[in-house]
Design a protein around this motif. Structure first.
Motif, short mmCIF file in Angstrom:
data_model
loop_
_atom_site.label_atom_id
_atom_site.label_comp_id
_atom_site.label_asym_id
_atom_site.label_seq_id
_atom_site.Cartn_x
_atom_site.Cartn_y
_atom_site.Cartn_z
N ASN A 38 0.84 -1.06 0.07
CA ASN A 38 0.07 0.03 -0.06
C ASN A 38 0.91 1.38 0.01
OD1 ASN A 38 -1.49 -2.27 1.84
ND2 ASN A 38 -2.79 -1.21 0.34
N GLY A 39 1.11 2.01 1.18
CA GLY A 39 1.68 3.18 1.12
C GLY A 39 3.13 2.80 0.97
N GLY A 40 4.01 3.77 0.55
CA GLY A 40 5.38 3.56 0.04
C GLY A 40 6.40 3.89 0.95
N ARG A 247 7.10 8.39 -7.32
CA ARG A 247 6.12 8.76 -6.82
C ARG A 247 5.50 7.80 -6.01
NH1 ARG A 247 1.31 12.17 -10.01
NH2 ARG A 247 -0.06 12.29 -8.16
N ASP A 248 4.68 7.96 -4.81
CA ASP A 248 4.10 7.19 -4.03
C ASP A 248 2.88 6.26 -5.05
OD1 ASP A 248 3.06 5.85 -1.60
OD2 ASP A 248 1.38 6.68 -1.81
N SER A 249 2.80 4.92 -4.98
CA SER A 249 1.87 4.42 -5.91
C SER A 249 0.49 4.89 -5.41
CB SER A 249 1.90 2.85 -5.84
OG SER A 249 2.01 2.49 -4.49
N THR A 250 0.16 4.71 -3.96
CA THR A 250 -1.27 5.08 -3.60
C THR A 250 -1.72 6.35 -4.05
OG1 THR A 250 -0.32 5.53 -1.43
CG2 THR A 250 -1.41 3.60 -1.83
N PHE A 261 -10.02 2.20 -7.06
CA PHE A 261 -8.68 1.59 -7.13
C PHE A 261 -7.99 1.55 -5.98
CE2 PHE A 261 -10.65 2.53 -11.49
CZ PHE A 261 -10.60 1.24 -11.98
N THR A 262 -7.94 2.69 -5.43
CA THR A 262 -7.06 2.98 -4.28
C THR A 262 -7.51 1.63 -3.09
OG1 THR A 262 -7.21 5.16 -4.39
CG2 THR A 262 -6.24 4.40 -2.51
N ASN A 268 -2.52 -2.56 -5.53
CA ASN A 268 -1.54 -1.95 -4.86
C ASN A 268 -0.54 -2.87 -4.76
OD1 ASN A 268 -2.57 0.44 -2.90
ND2 ASN A 268 -4.17 -0.98 -2.99
N TYR A 269 1.00 -2.42 -4.33
CA TYR A 269 2.09 -3.22 -4.65
C TYR A 269 1.99 -4.11 -2.99
CZ TYR A 269 4.90 -0.74 -0.89
OH TYR A 269 5.28 -0.28 0.24
N PHE A 270 2.70 -5.11 -2.86
CA PHE A 270 3.15 -5.72 -1.78
C PHE A 270 4.35 -6.48 -1.73
CE2 PHE A 270 -1.56 -6.07 -1.95
CZ PHE A 270 -1.82 -5.64 -0.62
#
Length: 287
Positions: A38-40, A247-250, A261-262, A268-270
């Motif tokens: 989620n958050g970067g 850039r943060d993906s979220t 989508f958020t 999201n990445y994991f």
């Protein structure tokens, strides 16, 4: 113990180093995982009077869970002309993971595939068939977020800061012919060729970007390229910026794709770290 993925003809793996595996079996270390997403920005905590050795990670890139429909319009050639992916999937094509131990910085950049298929209708221009243009041609773009496994070796007695983000641009600032030197001999390297080689690339904000200098920032002037710019570095990695850096993906997903989508896990990445925890001070020398 091996982490192995075989999907869509991809084969990637990490493996526990032999000495670490022996330490785990002997009870000198403990195998641990740390999963984030989620958050970067994340932090792997390291207990006092202990240290960790990160030896691998599994990375599921951001950008899954949606398809991007693009109409290429009536002026697109259907043969022999490169077509750049549209802006939304292009943000996800290059993603960076980095680790900061308080003393050392380890960046890793990954390219992520974009799968493209024709979606129709595909109507060839009947008035001029030889032009190889279409009146209407739709394609569907989809991010291949298949897991990526990476072998690493990162030791730290401090908390480890983990950063993930998307990279859209790396701006070419200057290019030069590489002269022949004792480190760039003719015939084996680009030394003495007429090709114009990237020597400065920006990976960050316009005001003070990180500037990736090649062949080497240490001896940049030895090649006759002039004075080093500010923020020069000999490694390629992006620093935070919403346009020309990391850039943060979220932040991107929420701003460009929208809230649904958020809140979708597949978009999201994991990231799952595999590491050994040693409950003693870090040795002065590492083998």
């Amino acid at each position: 113990m091996v982490g192995l993925f075989n999907k869509k003809k991809k084969k990637m793996s990490w493996q526990i180093p032999t000495q670490i595996e022996q330490d785990i079996i002997a009870g000198k270390a403990t195998y641990r995982t740390f999963q984030t997403g989620n958050g970067g920005q994340s932090i792997l905590p390291v207990p006092a009077n202990a240290y960790v050795v990160i030896f691998g990670y599994d990375f599921s890139p951001a950008g899954g869970g949606f398809k991007n429909l693009v109409n290429l319009g009536s002026t697109t050639s259907v043969t022999g002309v490169p077509i750049q992916n549209s802006i939304n999937p292009r943000w996800f094509e290059t993603q960076q993971i980095s680790f900061y131990t308080g003393t050392d910085f380890y960046p890793f950049i990954h390219h992520v595939d974009v799968k493209t298929v024709g979606a129709g209708p595909r109507e060839v221009n009947a008035e001029n068939p030889a032009s190889n243009t279409t009146i209407s041609f739709n394609i569907i773009e989809e991010i291949d977020n298949s897991p990526i496994a990476r072998q690493v070796y990162i030791t730290s007695s401090n908390d480890v800061t983990i950063t993930h983000g998307l990279i859209l641009n790396n701006l070419r600032i200057s290019a030069n012919a590489i002269p022949v030197t004792n480190r760039t001999p003719q015939g084996l390297t680009y030394g003495g060729t007429a090709q114009s080689i990237n020597t400065q690339t920006n990976y960050g904000p316009a005001v003070a970007p990180l500037q990736f200098m090649q062949p080497s920032p240490k001896d940049y002037q030895d090649f006759g390229f002039g004075l080093l710019p500010s923020n020069a570095d000999g490694q390629a990695f992006a620093t935070p910026d919403v346009s020309n850096g990391l850039r943060d993906s979220t932040d991107f997903i929420n701003g460009f794709l929208g809230g649904p989508f958020t809140n979708t896990a597949s978009t999201n990445y994991f990231l799952c770290l595999h590491y050994a925890l040693y409950s003693k001070p870090i040795p002065s020398k590492q083998g």
